[in-house]
Design an enzyme around this catalytic site. Structure first.
Site, mmCIF file in Angstrom:
data_model
loop_
_atom_site.group_PDB
_atom_site.id
_atom_site.type_symbol
_atom_site.label_atom_id
_atom_site.label_comp_id
_atom_site.label_asym_id
_atom_site.label_seq_id
_atom_site.Cartn_x
_atom_site.Cartn_y
_atom_site.Cartn_z
ATOM 1 N N HIS A 47 0.828 -1.215 0.000
ATOM 2 C CA HIS A 47 0.000 0.000 0.000
ATOM 3 C C HIS A 47 0.859 1.260 0.000
ATOM 4 C CE1 HIS A 47 -3.612 -2.303 0.480
ATOM 5 N NE2 HIS A 47 -3.193 -2.862 1.593
ATOM 6 N N ARG A 72 7.451 -5.325 3.003
ATOM 7 C CA ARG A 72 6.181 -5.962 2.621
ATOM 8 C C ARG A 72 6.027 -5.840 1.115
ATOM 9 N NH1 ARG A 72 0.061 -4.813 4.793
ATOM 10 N NH2 ARG A 72 0.376 -2.722 3.928
ATOM 11 N N ASP A 86 17.709 -10.455 -1.118
ATOM 12 C CA ASP A 86 18.966 -10.219 -1.858
ATOM 13 C C ASP A 86 19.510 -8.818 -1.596
ATOM 14 O OD1 ASP A 86 18.856 -12.735 -2.966
ATOM 15 O OD2 ASP A 86 18.110 -12.073 -4.923
ATOM 16 N N GLU A 151 -5.124 -12.419 7.149
ATOM 17 C CA GLU A 151 -5.997 -11.241 7.138
ATOM 18 C C GLU A 151 -7.306 -11.457 6.394
ATOM 19 O OE1 GLU A 151 -3.813 -7.871 5.524
ATOM 20 O OE2 GLU A 151 -2.852 -9.068 3.990
ATOM 21 N N ASP A 177 -7.709 -5.647 7.105
ATOM 22 C CA ASP A 177 -8.310 -6.503 6.080
ATOM 23 C C ASP A 177 -9.165 -7.597 6.702
ATOM 24 O OD1 ASP A 177 -7.807 -5.809 3.316
ATOM 25 O OD2 ASP A 177 -5.693 -5.900 3.839
#
Ligand code: 3PY
Ligand code: MG
Length: 255
Positions: A47, A72, A86, A151, A177
């Site tokens: 988001h 995230r 990485d 969620e 959520d």
């Protein structure tokens, strides 16, 4: 520039770690949050406005402050899980893990064989930690934390199966959520008794399964309650709101 002990080690030791939430994709803000005392900073590509370039710089900025860098990725973007590690992230919080298949895909991207199928190329992350490639390979599966966001009702339904996935380090509850999907789109009530009750159950089941438990906290009361429920990785403080709140408070001093 190495955050030591690692986030994985802290969570294994049952320490509470509070993460700030970075959405504005300005790496120096991530550094400031770490310097302000947050144990971790989560760079949000779902988001928030972060892309691979700001995650690359945000990880460095976060590590510079001594905090743990967490990413995230966007929904279903399992390639970005490997890429975040990485680039030097210590943990990934994967949104919308609704099935055992999603959890297996997460582990596949997060862990090297034989646990998963992560492809080799951790050079920037290893460099940031001052590690040789063989040392990185030897420790990566234990030190990279893969958290599955729980969620939706589907995720709750599949929770035992998800928790049984080898290589999955833990879960992370998304109460916003969860409330949205439980109410079939009617409302977002992350602090409601129903959602908080479900979160407590998820924490207990995760701990019983030997997995880490994290949660996004919308209020200080929720964060305190989460700790009581057994959650140890708490998101508490979104940088945009922190800035707005501080600005309002500063101006109010002159009222
Ligand atoms: C949720 O509460 O749904 C979240 O994803 C928190 O960022
Ligand atoms: Mg969510």
């Amino acid at each position: 520039m190495t955050a030591a002990p690692s986030l994985a080690a802290r969570l294994r030791a049952d320490e509470t770690v509070i993460t700030a939430w970075s959405t504005l994709a300005v790496p120096i803000l991530a550094e400031l949050l770490g310097r302000a005392g947050y144990g971790a900073v989560t760079l949000d590509m779902q988001h928030g406005a972060h892309d691979v370039a700001t995650v690359r710089e945000g990880i460095v900025a976060t590590r510079l402050s001594g905090a743990h860098a967490v990413v995230r990725p966007p929904v279903d973007d399992f390639a970005t899980v490997s890429r975040a590690f990485d680039l030097g992230a210590e943990a990934v919080i994967m949104p919308m893990v609704n099935s055992v298949e999603d959890a297996l895909a997460l582990v596949g991207a997060a862990k090297y064989p034989p646990v998963g199928a992560r492809s080799w190329g951790p050079h920037r992350g290893a460099m940031l930690q001052g590690m040789t490639a063989p040392d990185y390979l030897a420790s990566a599966n234990a030190e990279t934390v893969a958290l599955a966001m729980i969620e939706t009702p589907a995720a709750i339904e599949a929770l035992d199966e998800i928790l049984a996935v080898d290589g999955l380090d833990g879960i992370f509850v998304g109460p916003g959520d969860l409330s949205l999907t439980l109410s079939d789109g009617a409302s977002v009530t992350p602090s409601s008794e129903k959602v908080q009750g479900m979160a407590a159950d998820v924490a207990a089941r995760a701990r019983a399964a030997g997995k880490f438990a994290g949660i996004f906290c919308n209020t200080t009361a929720d964060a305190r309650a989460a700790r009581e429920m057994g959650f140890r990785f708490l998101a508490h403080g979104v940088e945009m709101s922190l800035l707005m709140d501080a600005a309002r408070a500063k101006l109010a001093e002159l009222d």
